[in-house]
Design a protein around this motif. Sequence first.
Motif, PDB file in Angstrom:
ATOM      1  N   MET A  49       0.122 -11.117  20.041  1.00  0.00           N
ATOM      2  CA  MET A  49       0.086  -9.917  20.879  1.00  0.00           C
ATOM      3  C   MET A  49       0.990  -8.815  20.329  1.00  0.00           C
ATOM      4  SD  MET A  49      -0.123 -11.509  24.746  1.00  0.00           S
ATOM      5  CE  MET A  49       1.479 -12.306  24.628  1.00  0.00           C
ATOM      6  N   ASP A  50       1.027  -8.704  18.988  1.00  0.00           N
ATOM      7  CA  ASP A  50       1.814  -7.671  18.299  1.00  0.00           C
ATOM      8  C   ASP A  50       3.312  -7.801  18.541  1.00  0.00           C
ATOM      9  OD1 ASP A  50      -0.418  -6.552  17.175  1.00  0.00           O
ATOM     10  OD2 ASP A  50      -0.615  -4.959  18.662  1.00  0.00           O
ATOM     11  N   ASN A  51       3.780  -8.965  18.962  1.00  0.00           N
ATOM     12  CA  ASN A  51       5.212  -9.137  19.237  1.00  0.00           C
ATOM     13  C   ASN A  51       6.045  -9.240  17.969  1.00  0.00           C
ATOM     14  OD1 ASN A  51       5.044  -8.974  21.987  1.00  0.00           O
ATOM     15  ND2 ASN A  51       4.945 -11.170  22.333  1.00  0.00           N
ATOM     16  N   THR A  52       5.402  -9.404  16.827  1.00  0.00           N
ATOM     17  CA  THR A  52       6.124  -9.390  15.540  1.00  0.00           C
ATOM     18  C   THR A  52       5.500  -8.351  14.603  1.00  0.00           C
ATOM     19  OG1 THR A  52       4.738 -11.160  14.617  1.00  0.00           O
ATOM     20  CG2 THR A  52       6.768 -11.821  15.745  1.00  0.00           C
ATOM     21  N   LEU A  53       4.942  -7.299  15.184  1.00  0.00           N
ATOM     22  CA  LEU A  53       4.304  -6.257  14.379  1.00  0.00           C
ATOM     23  C   LEU A  53       5.375  -5.353  13.784  1.00  0.00           C
ATOM     24  CD1 LEU A  53       1.599  -4.943  13.487  1.00  0.00           C
ATOM     25  CD2 LEU A  53       1.776  -3.486  15.516  1.00  0.00           C
ATOM     26  N   PHE A  54       5.867  -5.714  12.608  1.00  0.00           N
ATOM     27  CA  PHE A  54       6.840  -4.886  11.925  1.00  0.00           C
ATOM     28  C   PHE A  54       6.172  -3.575  11.497  1.00  0.00           C
ATOM     29  CE2 PHE A  54       9.630  -8.612  10.269  1.00  0.00           C
ATOM     30  CZ  PHE A  54       9.943  -8.916  11.588  1.00  0.00           C
ATOM     31  N   TYR A  55       6.991  -2.543  11.387  1.00  0.00           N
ATOM     32  CA  TYR A  55       6.484  -1.224  11.017  1.00  0.00           C
ATOM     33  C   TYR A  55       5.767  -1.271   9.675  1.00  0.00           C
ATOM     34  CZ  TYR A  55       6.402   3.879  10.849  1.00  0.00           C
ATOM     35  OH  TYR A  55       5.990   5.190  10.797  1.00  0.00           O
ATOM     36  N   ALA A  56       6.348  -1.969   8.706  1.00  0.00           N
ATOM     37  CA  ALA A  56       5.735  -2.040   7.380  1.00  0.00           C
ATOM     38  C   ALA A  56       4.401  -2.774   7.417  1.00  0.00           C
ATOM     39  CB  ALA A  56       6.685  -2.722   6.401  1.00  0.00           C
ATOM     40  N   VAL A  57       4.270  -3.759   8.303  1.00  0.00           N
ATOM     41  CA  VAL A  57       3.011  -4.484   8.435  1.00  0.00           C
ATOM     42  C   VAL A  57       1.937  -3.568   9.026  1.00  0.00           C
ATOM     43  CG1 VAL A  57       1.865  -6.413   9.603  1.00  0.00           C
ATOM     44  CG2 VAL A  57       4.150  -6.712   8.650  1.00  0.00           C
ATOM     45  N   TYR A  58       2.318  -2.775  10.019  1.00  0.00           N
ATOM     46  CA  TYR A  58       1.360  -1.840  10.612  1.00  0.00           C
ATOM     47  C   TYR A  58       0.933  -0.787   9.588  1.00  0.00           C
ATOM     48  CZ  TYR A  58      -0.643   1.477  13.947  1.00  0.00           C
ATOM     49  OH  TYR A  58      -1.496   2.324  14.615  1.00  0.00           O
ATOM     50  N   LEU A  59       1.877  -0.312   8.789  1.00  0.00           N
ATOM     51  CA  LEU A  59       1.560   0.651   7.734  1.00  0.00           C
ATOM     52  C   LEU A  59       0.572   0.038   6.740  1.00  0.00           C
ATOM     53  CD1 LEU A  59       4.245   2.839   5.941  1.00  0.00           C
ATOM     54  CD2 LEU A  59       2.302   1.908   4.707  1.00  0.00           C
ATOM     55  N   TYR A  60       0.837  -1.197   6.334  1.00  0.00           N
ATOM     56  CA  TYR A  60      -0.052  -1.885   5.393  1.00  0.00           C
ATOM     57  C   TYR A  60      -1.446  -2.057   5.997  1.00  0.00           C
ATOM     58  CZ  TYR A  60      -2.062  -5.762   2.743  1.00  0.00           C
ATOM     59  OH  TYR A  60      -2.909  -6.557   2.009  1.00  0.00           O
ATOM     60  N   GLU A  61      -1.480  -2.401   7.271  1.00  0.00           N
ATOM     61  CA  GLU A  61      -2.768  -2.596   7.945  1.00  0.00           C
ATOM     62  C   GLU A  61      -3.585  -1.316   7.946  1.00  0.00           C
ATOM     63  OE1 GLU A  61      -3.929  -3.056  12.560  1.00  0.00           O
ATOM     64  OE2 GLU A  61      -2.643  -4.663  11.792  1.00  0.00           O
ATOM     65  N   LYS A  62      -2.945  -0.191   8.259  1.00  0.00           N
ATOM     66  CA  LYS A  62      -3.657   1.076   8.271  1.00  0.00           C
ATOM     67  C   LYS A  62      -4.154   1.448   6.871  1.00  0.00           C
ATOM     68  CE  LYS A  62      -3.797   2.671  12.474  1.00  0.00           C
ATOM     69  NZ  LYS A  62      -5.092   3.030  13.116  1.00  0.00           N
ATOM     70  N   ALA A  63      -3.360   1.170   5.852  1.00  0.00           N
ATOM     71  CA  ALA A  63      -3.697   1.591   4.491  1.00  0.00           C
ATOM     72  C   ALA A  63      -4.761   0.707   3.857  1.00  0.00           C
ATOM     73  CB  ALA A  63      -2.436   1.609   3.630  1.00  0.00           C
ATOM     74  N   PHE A  64      -4.619  -0.622   3.980  1.00  0.00           N
ATOM     75  CA  PHE A  64      -5.436  -1.529   3.186  1.00  0.00           C
ATOM     76  C   PHE A  64      -6.366  -2.417   4.011  1.00  0.00           C
ATOM     77  CE2 PHE A  64      -1.547  -0.713   0.705  1.00  0.00           C
ATOM     78  CZ  PHE A  64      -2.124  -0.079  -0.380  1.00  0.00           C
ATOM     79  N   ALA A  65      -6.291  -2.334   5.340  1.00  0.00           N
ATOM     80  CA  ALA A  65      -7.277  -3.010   6.175  1.00  0.00           C
ATOM     81  C   ALA A  65      -8.268  -2.004   6.756  1.00  0.00           C
ATOM     82  CB  ALA A  65      -6.589  -3.784   7.302  1.00  0.00           C
ATOM     83  N   HIS A  66      -7.724  -0.855   7.236  1.00  0.00           N
ATOM     84  CA  HIS A  66      -8.586   0.200   7.774  1.00  0.00           C
ATOM     85  C   HIS A  66      -8.893   1.283   6.742  1.00  0.00           C
ATOM     86  CE1 HIS A  66      -6.664  -0.941  11.898  1.00  0.00           C
ATOM     87  NE2 HIS A  66      -7.563  -1.823  11.503  1.00  0.00           N
ATOM     88  N   PHE A  67      -8.199   1.241   5.604  1.00  0.00           N
ATOM     89  CA  PHE A  67      -8.381   2.209   4.509  1.00  0.00           C
ATOM     90  C   PHE A  67      -8.149   3.648   4.969  1.00  0.00           C
ATOM     91  CE2 PHE A  67     -11.104  -1.441   3.427  1.00  0.00           C
ATOM     92  CZ  PHE A  67     -10.448  -1.837   2.270  1.00  0.00           C
ATOM     93  N   ASP A  68      -7.285   3.821   5.947  1.00  0.00           N
ATOM     94  CA  ASP A  68      -6.925   5.153   6.438  1.00  0.00           C
ATOM     95  C   ASP A  68      -5.640   5.582   5.731  1.00  0.00           C
ATOM     96  OD1 ASP A  68      -6.558   7.475   7.780  1.00  0.00           O
ATOM     97  OD2 ASP A  68      -6.623   6.621   9.799  1.00  0.00           O
ATOM     98  N   MET A  69      -5.791   6.013   4.489  1.00  0.00           N
ATOM     99  CA  MET A  69      -4.627   6.293   3.667  1.00  0.00           C
ATOM    100  C   MET A  69      -3.860   7.517   4.147  1.00  0.00           C
ATOM    101  SD  MET A  69      -2.824   5.106   1.276  1.00  0.00           S
ATOM    102  CE  MET A  69      -3.915   3.850   0.611  1.00  0.00           C
TER     103      MET A  69
END
Length: 313
Positions: free
Chosen positions: A256-276
């Motif tokens: 439930m995003d309880n360990t969603l570190f900022y860097a992990v969220y950044l990585y997710e946006k960049a390389f999972a959603h490709f929203d660079m």
Amino acid sequence: MAEEINELNQRKNTGKLRSQFRLDLIGFAFIAPWLIGFLSFIIGPMIASLYFSFTNYDLLSAPPSWIGLDNYINMFTNDDRFWKAIRVTLVFVFGSVPLKLAFALFVAMLFNTKRRGVGVYRTLYYVPSILGGSVAIAVVWKQLFGRDGAVNDILAIFGIPTTSWVTSPDFALSTLILLVIWQFGSPMLIFLAGLKAIPYELYEAASVDGANPFLQFIKITLPMLSPVIFFNLVMQTIQGFMAFTQSFLITNGGPMDNTLFYAVYLYEKAFAHFDMGYASALAWILLIICGLFTAFIFRTAKSWVHYESEGGN
């Protein structure tokens, strides 16, 4: 006669300038590999990411299109996961950094003695700092704190209720904080170097005056060690905000995003959603956050960091 003297002086000055120019060229030649790498792999990407942060940029299908401040406005007004990542990262930093430094200082003081085999122990205690951020250690940590892991096996012997620590919303973040504390070797060695630099005569004089070990620690060790504490605090705080491997490999930001570190969220946006474009905006906000906290530490350092050359101020 005066004209000849002036001409000689001009020749000397010209010779000196040429000699200095040759020395400058030699110096630039030596630093050229670093300078090229710095401009190509640090400054260049930073400028590019700053531009992308003001664009809508799908990494795969479309070129960047300028949208101004929309990424930043959306981040602060419509993105709940952004605020969740901020909160989780702040809890992680404020929970892990003080405990890690306190434990590192405690172990360093234990090793600041002339005992047989102490060098071997220092090396062994430093090993987790080398391996702690690796993929293998993250996988092992996940297994240790899993439902069928060794931690639960030990707790079951004493009749303590067990759980899957890394998938529990209540304990997952604490498990990652514990992993970071386990990587105390690097600040420990820095603390140990600082302790070695404190003159032993100060402790002898304090003992003669009747100061017990606790007072010696408060009145001598901490003030003399404050520049080292300051250095470790700055470095560990920055590393805390940049933490990625622990969350990504062990919990993948959950549960439930309880360990969603900022860097992990950044990585997710960049390389999972490709929203660079949005990821670039996130990266610049992270840079600003690290800069603000570092500036705050420097600002407050005047009141608690003591330098011998400044007479204790």
